[in-house]
Write a protein that holds these residues in place. Structure first.
Motif, PDB file in Angstrom:
ATOM      1  N   SER A 104       0.842  -1.192   0.000  1.00  0.00           N
ATOM      2  CA  SER A 104       0.000   0.000   0.000  1.00  0.00           C
ATOM      3  C   SER A 104       0.886   1.253   0.000  1.00  0.00           C
ATOM      4  N   PRO A 105       0.322   2.404  -0.253  1.00  0.00           N
ATOM      5  CA  PRO A 105      -1.052   2.796   0.028  1.00  0.00           C
ATOM      6  C   PRO A 105      -2.085   2.429  -1.033  1.00  0.00           C
ATOM      7  N   ALA A 106      -1.690   1.995  -2.220  1.00  0.00           N
ATOM      8  CA  ALA A 106      -2.687   1.585  -3.210  1.00  0.00           C
ATOM      9  C   ALA A 106      -3.460   0.382  -2.673  1.00  0.00           C
ATOM     10  N   THR A 107      -4.747   0.318  -2.999  1.00  0.00           N
ATOM     11  CA  THR A 107      -5.587  -0.804  -2.579  1.00  0.00           C
ATOM     12  C   THR A 107      -6.284  -1.451  -3.775  1.00  0.00           C
ATOM     13  N   VAL A 108      -6.226  -0.803  -4.926  1.00  0.00           N
ATOM     14  CA  VAL A 108      -6.910  -1.282  -6.121  1.00  0.00           C
ATOM     15  C   VAL A 108      -5.864  -1.804  -7.108  1.00  0.00           C
ATOM     16  N   PRO A 109      -6.078  -3.006  -7.665  1.00  0.00           N
ATOM     17  CA  PRO A 109      -5.119  -3.545  -8.639  1.00  0.00           C
ATOM     18  C   PRO A 109      -5.039  -2.680  -9.901  1.00  0.00           C
ATOM     19  N   LEU A 110      -3.960  -2.873 -10.654  1.00  0.00           N
ATOM     20  CA  LEU A 110      -3.806  -2.185 -11.934  1.00  0.00           C
ATOM     21  C   LEU A 110      -4.797  -2.762 -12.937  1.00  0.00           C
ATOM     22  N   PRO A 111      -5.370  -1.928 -13.789  1.00  0.00           N
ATOM     23  CA  PRO A 111      -6.306  -2.450 -14.788  1.00  0.00           C
ATOM     24  C   PRO A 111      -5.582  -3.239 -15.880  1.00  0.00           C
ATOM     25  N   GLU A 112      -6.158  -4.395 -16.222  1.00  0.00           N
ATOM     26  CA  GLU A 112      -5.596  -5.224 -17.284  1.00  0.00           C
ATOM     27  C   GLU A 112      -5.971  -4.634 -18.634  1.00  0.00           C
ATOM     28  N   LEU A 113      -5.054  -4.764 -19.582  1.00  0.00           N
ATOM     29  CA  LEU A 113      -5.257  -4.265 -20.939  1.00  0.00           C
ATOM     30  C   LEU A 113      -5.200  -5.431 -21.920  1.00  0.00           C
ATOM     31  N   PRO A 114      -6.032  -5.432 -22.946  1.00  0.00           N
ATOM     32  CA  PRO A 114      -5.970  -6.477 -23.966  1.00  0.00           C
ATOM     33  C   PRO A 114      -4.633  -6.391 -24.713  1.00  0.00           C
ATOM     34  N   VAL A 115      -3.954  -7.524 -24.867  1.00  0.00           N
ATOM     35  CA  VAL A 115      -2.654  -7.546 -25.535  1.00  0.00           C
ATOM     36  C   VAL A 115      -2.550  -8.793 -26.388  1.00  0.00           C
ATOM     37  N   ARG A 116      -1.826  -8.686 -27.499  1.00  0.00           N
ATOM     38  CA  ARG A 116      -1.558  -9.842 -28.358  1.00  0.00           C
ATOM     39  C   ARG A 116      -0.325  -9.570 -29.200  1.00  0.00           C
ATOM     40  N   GLU A 117       0.178 -10.640 -29.780  1.00  0.00           N
ATOM     41  CA  GLU A 117       1.277 -10.512 -30.735  1.00  0.00           C
ATOM     42  C   GLU A 117       0.660 -10.412 -32.123  1.00  0.00           C
ATOM     43  N   GLU A 118       1.078  -9.390 -32.877  1.00  0.00           N
ATOM     44  CA  GLU A 118       0.585  -9.191 -34.240  1.00  0.00           C
ATOM     45  C   GLU A 118       1.738  -8.763 -35.125  1.00  0.00           C
ATOM     46  N   ASN A 119       1.928  -9.452 -36.219  1.00  0.00           N
ATOM     47  CA  ASN A 119       2.938  -9.079 -37.208  1.00  0.00           C
ATOM     48  C   ASN A 119       4.309  -8.835 -36.589  1.00  0.00           C
ATOM     49  N   GLY A 120       4.717  -9.705 -35.681  1.00  0.00           N
ATOM     50  CA  GLY A 120       6.038  -9.600 -35.080  1.00  0.00           C
ATOM     51  C   GLY A 120       6.187  -8.494 -34.061  1.00  0.00           C
ATOM     52  N   ALA A 121       5.070  -8.055 -33.457  1.00  0.00           N
ATOM     53  CA  ALA A 121       5.131  -7.003 -32.447  1.00  0.00           C
ATOM     54  C   ALA A 121       4.115  -7.280 -31.350  1.00  0.00           C
ATOM     55  N   ILE A 122       4.397  -6.758 -30.161  1.00  0.00           N
ATOM     56  CA  ILE A 122       3.434  -6.799 -29.061  1.00  0.00           C
ATOM     57  C   ILE A 122       2.548  -5.574 -29.236  1.00  0.00           C
ATOM     58  N   VAL A 123       1.242  -5.817 -29.272  1.00  0.00           N
ATOM     59  CA  VAL A 123       0.292  -4.734 -29.491  1.00  0.00           C
ATOM     60  C   VAL A 123      -0.756  -4.740 -28.379  1.00  0.00           C
ATOM     61  N   VAL A 124      -0.953  -3.585 -27.772  1.00  0.00           N
ATOM     62  CA  VAL A 124      -2.050  -3.392 -26.825  1.00  0.00           C
ATOM     63  C   VAL A 124      -3.146  -2.703 -27.600  1.00  0.00           C
ATOM     64  N   ARG A 125      -4.321  -3.278 -27.538  1.00  0.00           N
ATOM     65  CA  ARG A 125      -5.432  -2.675 -28.280  1.00  0.00           C
ATOM     66  C   ARG A 125      -6.692  -2.746 -27.431  1.00  0.00           C
TER      67      ARG A 125
END
Length: 140
Positions: free
Chosen positions: A116-137
């Motif tokens: 703490s002091p944080a009590t809320v987890p980090l928000p998850e983001l959609p992620v995948r590998e596309e065309n040889g790169a890591i992409v968050v979308r």
């Protein structure tokens, strides 16, 4: 009002200037009272898949994102805007994220709060590998 002196112009201006600043302090430091975490609104190419080791994580400061890779090769991504006061998290030690603002710590593989002091987890983001790169979308 008789018997009571009027405040000077300087006193009025000083009070008007300090009022907005004073109001920000409690809001910024209150648990959950900080700004909403930011997330990408369009696809963001982060880097090559090889940048994220199996069982490890990579921090992408320019995009406020951390990506981890499980033993099975799957990727997870989380916003690195601290859920306590909205500060960008700028330090990754192994798979532990450390926020410099107030010392909150998070697990980069789950987003869970480790300290703490944080009590809320980090928000998850959609992620995948596309065309040889890591992409968050956001629409993944």
């Amino acid at each position: 009002m008789p018997g009571r002196p009027s405040p000077s112009r300087r006193t009025l201006l000083r009070g008007a200037a300090l009022t907005p600043v004073a109001a920000l302090g409690p809001a910024a430091c209150a648990p959950g009272g900080g700004p909403a975490p930011t997330t990408p609104t369009a696809p963001v190419e982060l880097g090559a898949p090889g940048e994220v080791p199996e069982g490890g994580a990579a921090l992408y400061r320019d995009h406020d994102v951390v990506v981890s890779r499980a033993a099975d090769g799957s990727l997870k991504a989380y916003s690195t805007i601290c859920t306590h006061a909205g500060c960008p998290i700028g330090k990754l030690e192994g798979t532990r994220l450390v926020c410099f603002c107030h010392g909150s710590e998070f697990d980069a593989t789950t987003g869970e709060v480790l300290r703490s002091p944080a009590t809320v987890p980090l928000p998850e983001l959609p992620v995948r590998e596309e065309n040889g790169a890591i992409v968050v979308r956001p629409d993944a």
